[in-house]
Design a protein around this motif. Structure first.
Motif, short mmCIF file in Angstrom:
data_model
loop_
_atom_site.label_atom_id
_atom_site.label_comp_id
_atom_site.label_asym_id
_atom_site.label_seq_id
_atom_site.Cartn_x
_atom_site.Cartn_y
_atom_site.Cartn_z
N LYS A 64 0.83 -1.21 0.00
CA LYS A 64 0.00 0.00 0.00
C LYS A 64 0.86 1.26 0.00
O LYS A 64 0.53 2.24 -0.66
N SER A 65 1.96 1.22 0.71
CA SER A 65 2.84 2.38 0.76
C SER A 65 3.52 2.65 -0.57
O SER A 65 3.95 3.78 -0.83
N GLU A 66 3.60 1.63 -1.43
CA GLU A 66 4.25 1.79 -2.73
C GLU A 66 3.27 1.94 -3.89
O GLU A 66 3.69 2.11 -5.03
N ARG A 67 1.98 1.92 -3.63
CA ARG A 67 1.02 1.90 -4.73
C ARG A 67 1.07 3.15 -5.59
O ARG A 67 0.83 3.09 -6.79
N GLY A 72 2.19 5.36 -10.96
CA GLY A 72 2.95 6.29 -11.80
C GLY A 72 3.75 5.56 -12.86
O GLY A 72 3.84 6.00 -14.00
N GLU A 73 4.33 4.43 -12.49
CA GLU A 73 5.09 3.64 -13.45
C GLU A 73 4.19 3.09 -14.56
O GLU A 73 4.55 3.09 -15.73
N ALA A 74 3.01 2.63 -14.19
CA ALA A 74 2.07 2.10 -15.18
C ALA A 74 1.66 3.19 -16.16
O ALA A 74 1.57 2.95 -17.37
N THR A 75 1.42 4.38 -15.66
CA THR A 75 1.03 5.50 -16.52
C THR A 75 2.18 5.87 -17.45
O THR A 75 1.98 6.11 -18.64
N ARG A 76 3.39 5.89 -16.92
CA ARG A 76 4.56 6.23 -17.73
C ARG A 76 4.73 5.21 -18.87
O ARG A 76 4.95 5.58 -20.03
N ARG A 77 4.61 3.93 -18.56
CA ARG A 77 4.73 2.89 -19.59
C ARG A 77 3.63 3.03 -20.64
O ARG A 77 3.86 2.86 -21.84
N LYS A 78 2.43 3.35 -20.19
CA LYS A 78 1.29 3.50 -21.11
C LYS A 78 1.58 4.57 -22.15
O LYS A 78 1.37 4.37 -23.35
N TYR A 79 2.09 5.71 -21.71
CA TYR A 79 2.33 6.80 -22.64
C TYR A 79 3.59 6.60 -23.47
O TYR A 79 3.67 7.07 -24.59
N GLN A 80 4.56 5.88 -22.96
CA GLN A 80 5.74 5.55 -23.75
C GLN A 80 5.39 4.59 -24.88
O GLN A 80 5.91 4.72 -25.98
N GLU A 81 4.49 3.66 -24.61
CA GLU A 81 4.07 2.70 -25.63
C GLU A 81 3.23 3.38 -26.70
O GLU A 81 3.21 2.95 -27.85
N ALA A 82 2.54 4.45 -26.33
CA ALA A 82 1.70 5.18 -27.29
C ALA A 82 2.54 5.95 -28.31
O ALA A 82 2.05 6.27 -29.39
N LEU A 83 3.77 6.25 -27.96
CA LEU A 83 4.64 7.01 -28.88
C LEU A 83 5.20 6.20 -29.97
O LEU A 83 5.26 5.26 -30.37
#
Length: 83
Positions: A64-67, A72-83
């Motif tokens: 929970k402390s790391e969620r 944030g990492e999941a969002t970053r990967r999502k937008y990197q894959e979109a490029l």
């Protein structure tokens, strides 16, 4: 508590201890909802095995402390894959 629920609670708890998995990851492995996993480890487990419940709680608290970092990492990967 019915025996199949008791058995699931212990299996789920052991899996979380062995893998440090999140509630969502555990739910996917066991084929149940994350609400069921959460209820199993927070409400049912203490009545089955209090010591095991404390160990699992510490892992869940750590997750929970790391969620916010994982999200944030999941969002970053999502937008990197979109490029």
């Amino acid at each position: 508590m019915q025996e199949y629920i008791r058995k699931r609670v212990l299996e789920v708890s052991q899996y979380i201890l062995d893998t440090s998995a999140t509630v969502r990851q555990t739910a996917a492995v066991f084929g149940v909802s994350k609400s069921t996993i959460h209820k199993d480890v927070t409400e049912r487990l203490p009545s089955v095995n209090a010591d095991l419940a404390e160990e699992v709680k510490s892992i869940l608290d750590h997750n929970k402390s790391e969620r916010h970092i994982r999200g944030g990492e999941a969002t970053r990967r999502k937008y990197q894959e979109a490029l």
